[in-house]
Design a protein around this motif. Structure first.
Motif, PDB file in Angstrom:
ATOM      1  N   GLN A   1       0.869  -1.179   0.000  1.00 43.36           N
ATOM      2  CA  GLN A   1       0.000   0.000   0.000  1.00 43.36           C
ATOM      3  C   GLN A   1       0.904   1.226   0.000  1.00 43.36           C
ATOM      4  O   GLN A   1       1.748   1.390   0.888  1.00 43.36           O
ATOM      5  N   CYS A   2       0.727   2.086  -0.998  1.00 48.35           N
ATOM      6  CA  CYS A   2       1.548   3.289  -1.115  1.00 48.35           C
ATOM      7  C   CYS A   2       0.679   4.540  -1.084  1.00 48.35           C
ATOM      8  O   CYS A   2      -0.437   4.536  -1.604  1.00 48.35           O
ATOM      9  N   GLU A   3       1.222   5.576  -0.465  1.00 48.10           N
ATOM     10  CA  GLU A   3       0.578   6.883  -0.438  1.00 48.10           C
ATOM     11  C   GLU A   3       1.463   7.842  -1.200  1.00 48.10           C
ATOM     12  O   GLU A   3       2.659   7.945  -0.929  1.00 48.10           O
ATOM     13  N   LEU A   4       0.850   8.516  -2.165  1.00 43.42           N
ATOM     14  CA  LEU A   4       1.581   9.479  -2.970  1.00 43.42           C
ATOM     15  C   LEU A   4       0.977  10.861  -2.789  1.00 43.42           C
ATOM     16  O   LEU A   4      -0.219  10.987  -2.540  1.00 43.42           O
ATOM     17  N   ALA A   5       1.801  11.869  -2.924  1.00 44.44           N
ATOM     18  CA  ALA A   5       1.324  13.245  -2.852  1.00 44.44           C
ATOM     19  C   ALA A   5       1.336  13.826  -4.261  1.00 44.44           C
ATOM     20  O   ALA A   5       2.217  13.521  -5.064  1.00 44.44           O
ATOM     21  N   VAL A   6       0.341  14.641  -4.537  1.00 42.42           N
ATOM     22  CA  VAL A   6       0.265  15.357  -5.811  1.00 42.42           C
ATOM     23  C   VAL A   6       0.397  16.844  -5.478  1.00 42.42           C
ATOM     24  O   VAL A   6      -0.358  17.367  -4.660  1.00 42.42           O
TER      25      VAL A   6
END
Length: 116
Positions: free
Chosen positions: A87-92
């Protein structure tokens, strides 16, 4: 699912599907778990708050701001099933917004001072 051998390089790419070319992607956190439903109890941090936790993690150059590329070595949780879930969390963020999360990099939380 992907089937890989232990210690095999696993290459990943995340892509932002958006027509706005002024956006950039940042990998903030990637956590592995032996189950697909629980990413808090038994976990392994690959990257957390932008800080690399796995020595096999590496990023790769991307000519596009809206695409991130990285890799790590495949592993298995001992005493659990051979499956590993990610599970990955990315920022935009806006490109060149240097106050945004994307440009802060690794964030380490400062420890609280213990009272006497």
């Amino acid at each position: 699912p992907y089937y890989v051998d232990i210690n095999q390089d696993l290459f990943l790419e995340a892509y932002l599907h958006n027509s706005d070319s002024n956006l950039v992607l940042f990998v903030d956190t990637c956590v592995a778990s032996p189950t697909p439903y629980n990413f808090t109890t038994v976990t392994y941090d690959i990257i957390r708050n932008g800080c690399v936790r796995d020595s096999t993690y590496a990023t790769y150059y991307s000519p596009y701001n809206h695409k991130v590329r990285f890799k790590f070595n495949a592993f298995q949780f001992i005493h659990y099933s051979p499956s590993v879930y990610l599970q990955c969390e990315l920022a935009v963020c806006r490109t060149y917004d240097y106050s945004s999360r994307c440009y802060q990099g690794c964030i380490t939380r400062s420890k609280r001072e213990a009272s006497s």
